[in-house]
Every structure is written in structure tokens, then in C-alpha cells.
Design an enzyme around this catalytic site. Structure first.
Site, PDB file in Angstrom:
ATOM      1  N   CYS A   1      43.748  52.325  49.557  1.00 44.02           N
ATOM      2  CA  CYS A   1      43.988  52.991  48.269  1.00 44.02           C
ATOM      3  C   CYS A   1      44.674  54.341  48.484  1.00 44.02           C
ATOM      4  O   CYS A   1      45.559  54.724  47.717  1.00 44.02           O
ATOM      5  CB  CYS A   1      42.682  53.157  47.496  1.00 44.02           C
ATOM      6  SG  CYS A   1      41.997  51.593  46.879  1.00 44.02           S
TER       7      CYS A   1
ATOM      8  N   HIS B   1      40.603  48.003  40.660  1.00 45.72           N
ATOM      9  CA  HIS B   1      39.297  48.210  41.293  1.00 45.72           C
ATOM     10  C   HIS B   1      39.299  47.693  42.721  1.00 45.72           C
ATOM     11  O   HIS B   1      39.930  46.698  43.038  1.00 45.72           O
ATOM     12  CB  HIS B   1      38.190  47.582  40.447  1.00 45.72           C
ATOM     13  CG  HIS B   1      37.959  48.375  39.196  1.00 45.72           C
ATOM     14  ND1 HIS B   1      37.566  47.824  38.012  1.00 45.72           N
ATOM     15  CD2 HIS B   1      38.098  49.704  38.967  1.00 45.72           C
ATOM     16  CE1 HIS B   1      37.473  48.793  37.103  1.00 45.72           C
ATOM     17  NE2 HIS B   1      37.793  49.928  37.658  1.00 45.72           N
TER      18      HIS B   1
ATOM     19  N   CYS C   1      39.583  54.648  49.968  1.00 45.98           N
ATOM     20  CA  CYS C   1      39.625  53.950  51.252  1.00 45.98           C
ATOM     21  C   CYS C   1      41.058  54.091  51.786  1.00 45.98           C
ATOM     22  O   CYS C   1      41.955  54.532  51.058  1.00 45.98           O
ATOM     23  CB  CYS C   1      39.225  52.488  51.089  1.00 45.98           C
ATOM     24  SG  CYS C   1      40.444  51.488  50.201  1.00 45.98           S
TER      25      CYS C   1
ATOM     26  N   HIS D   1      38.779  58.489  40.107  1.00 49.59           N
ATOM     27  CA  HIS D   1      38.866  57.053  39.824  1.00 49.59           C
ATOM     28  C   HIS D   1      39.874  56.779  38.701  1.00 49.59           C
ATOM     29  O   HIS D   1      40.775  55.945  38.849  1.00 49.59           O
ATOM     30  CB  HIS D   1      37.475  56.539  39.440  1.00 49.59           C
ATOM     31  CG  HIS D   1      37.421  55.085  39.090  1.00 49.59           C
ATOM     32  ND1 HIS D   1      37.004  54.126  39.974  1.00 49.59           N
ATOM     33  CD2 HIS D   1      37.746  54.424  37.949  1.00 49.59           C
ATOM     34  CE1 HIS D   1      37.073  52.929  39.397  1.00 49.59           C
ATOM     35  NE2 HIS D   1      37.516  53.088  38.152  1.00 49.59           N
ATOM     36  N   GLU D   2      39.729  57.489  37.585  1.00 49.69           N
ATOM     37  CA  GLU D   2      40.624  57.219  36.449  1.00 49.69           C
ATOM     38  C   GLU D   2      42.061  57.607  36.782  1.00 49.69           C
ATOM     39  O   GLU D   2      42.995  56.899  36.419  1.00 49.69           O
ATOM     40  CB  GLU D   2      40.136  57.946  35.188  1.00 49.69           C
ATOM     41  CG  GLU D   2      38.753  57.508  34.690  1.00 49.69           C
ATOM     42  CD  GLU D   2      38.608  56.011  34.402  1.00 49.69           C
ATOM     43  OE1 GLU D   2      39.621  55.305  34.252  1.00 49.69           O
ATOM     44  OE2 GLU D   2      37.456  55.532  34.356  1.00 49.69           O
TER      45      GLU D   2
ATOM     46  N   CYS E   1      34.585  53.198  48.364  1.00 47.51           N
ATOM     47  CA  CYS E   1      35.857  53.733  47.850  1.00 47.51           C
ATOM     48  C   CYS E   1      35.670  54.213  46.414  1.00 47.51           C
ATOM     49  O   CYS E   1      34.975  53.590  45.614  1.00 47.51           O
ATOM     50  CB  CYS E   1      36.920  52.647  47.912  1.00 47.51           C
ATOM     51  SG  CYS E   1      38.496  53.124  47.179  1.00 47.51           S
TER      52      CYS E   1
HETATM   53 ZN    ZN Z   1      38.148  51.706  36.774  1.00 48.17          ZN
HETATM   54 ZN    ZN Z   2      39.863  51.377  47.933  1.00 47.81          ZN
END
Ligand code: ZN
Ligand code: ZN
Length: 195
Positions: free
Chosen positions: A178, A150, A175, A140-141, A156
Site C-alpha cells: 500500500c 481494503h 503495509c 485510511h480514508e 495495515c
Molecule cells: Zn475503507
Molecule cells: Zn496494505
């Protein structure tokens, strides 16, 4: 407006502060190499971040650590992404805590295991679950460093999560949308998307 982003050659993992097990950072590096399909190296040194401690909160200021990570590698053009990994509890002034923080479309990201451990919630240790959570948080980061914000798809990895219960619900994958955005940095072959 559609310039190709500078490709990311490698992710450099930097242990930050006391109490972070190097075996865990090594395993995280292997998992991230699988997700992004680029090489991931672990630094042998441990970054001292006592300067970032807020003695009253008993927590470390995440943004200050990110800035120092950024400065410490500014000269080294071969380091295209750096991920700090810490066992310390992180905060930013407006929030009680953060699981991690990243420079949006920048080079540096930081994750903390502190609140990903079951022990933090009074439960027995679960190393498998800790690694799953750490991978999700790290992906995520790093996604933010690839310019992602986001995502509204709750499955996702870029969905916003401020509690481990929500972290456990989402997947460690991007997803399709992304994944495409990340692929522009990593050569397109990367990041299998959620199916
Ligand atoms: Zn974040
Ligand atoms: Zn996504």
C-alpha cells in the site's frame, strides 16, 4: 495502463459542523504531514452541514457532505486533496454509522470523531487514544483517495475496520504494498511502511 497519477501537493483539512476543536484539527494536520510527507493546511472556516442532517436518525449523511466538499473546492486547482474533519455522527443509508467515507481515487475524504471518543462507549476521556484513532481513520480514508481499496493485512491502516477495537489493533502505517501505491502520488519518499 500505467499512467503516473497526478502528484498530490498538499492536503487541505476542513473543519465540518459544530463541536470540532480546531487545536485537534491542527494536531491531526501535523500528524498527517508526517505520514504522507506533504504539507497539510487547516481551513479557518467551518463548513455548515445542517442540510445533511437526517432528523429521524439524528445523524449526518456522509456522502452528501463529501459531495459538498467536492463542489466547494472544484474551482481551486491548488487543492489536490481535501479532508473534512467532524465531530458529528455520520451515516450512509445502508449502515448504522460510518467512521468516515472517501471518494475512491477522488479528491475528498471525511472523518468523524464521534464514535472514536471513549466517552461514546461510556468510558473516561482519553485524548491520546482519540488522536491515535483519528490519525488511523484519516490516513485510511485518504488512502482511498489514492486509489487504495481494503487491504488483507490486518496490521495495515487500509484494513477494513468497523469497530474501535479493531481500529486499535491495526497500525497507522501502510503495509509495503500500500505504501508503494501511495508513493506514486506523493513522490515516493513518503509513508514509512510497517516493518
Ligand atoms: Zn475503507
Ligand atoms: Zn496494505
Amino acid at each position: 495502463m500505467n499512467a503516473t497519477p497526478r502528484s498530490v501537493e498538499a492536503i487541505h483539512l476542513q473543519p465540518v459542523g459544530e463541536g470540532i476543536a480546531l487545536e485537534l484539527v491542527d494536531e491531526l494536520a501535523a500528524r498527517l504531514a508526517g505520514v504522507f510527507r506533504i504539507s497539510c493546511h487547516v481551513s479557518m472556516s467551518r463548513m455548515d452541514v445542517r442540510f445533511a442532517l437526517d432528523a429521524i436518525r439524528g445523524q449526518y449523511y456522509s456522502t452528501a457532505i463529501l459531495q459538498t466538499l467536492s463542489n466547494s473546492t472544484a474551482e481551486d486547482a491548488s487543492v489536490s486533496r481535501i479532508l473534512g474533519v467532524t465531530a458529528l455522527d455520520l451515516y450512509v443509508p445502508v449502515l448504522t454509522f460510518v467512521f468516515g467515507e472517501a471518494q475512491l481515487q477522488g479528491r475528498c475524504a471525511l472523518v468523524s470523531l464521534h464514535r472514536l471518543r471513549e466517552e461514546f462507549y461510556g468510558l473516561p476521556p482519553n485524548n491520546g487514544l482519540l488522536m491515535e484513532r483519528t490519525v488511523k481513520e484519516a490516513v485510511h480514508e485518504l488512502g482511498h483517495t489514492f486509489g487504495l481499496r481494503h487491504c488483507n493485512d490486518w496490521r495495515c491502516v487500509m484494513a477494513s475496520t468497523h469497530a474501535v477495537e479493531r481500529l486499535d489493533l491495526k497500525s497507522a502505517a501502510f503495509c509495503a504494498e500500500c505504501a508503494r501505491a501511495v508513493g506514486r502520488y506523493t513522490g515516493g519518499s513518503s509513508t514509512p511502511a510497517i516493518s
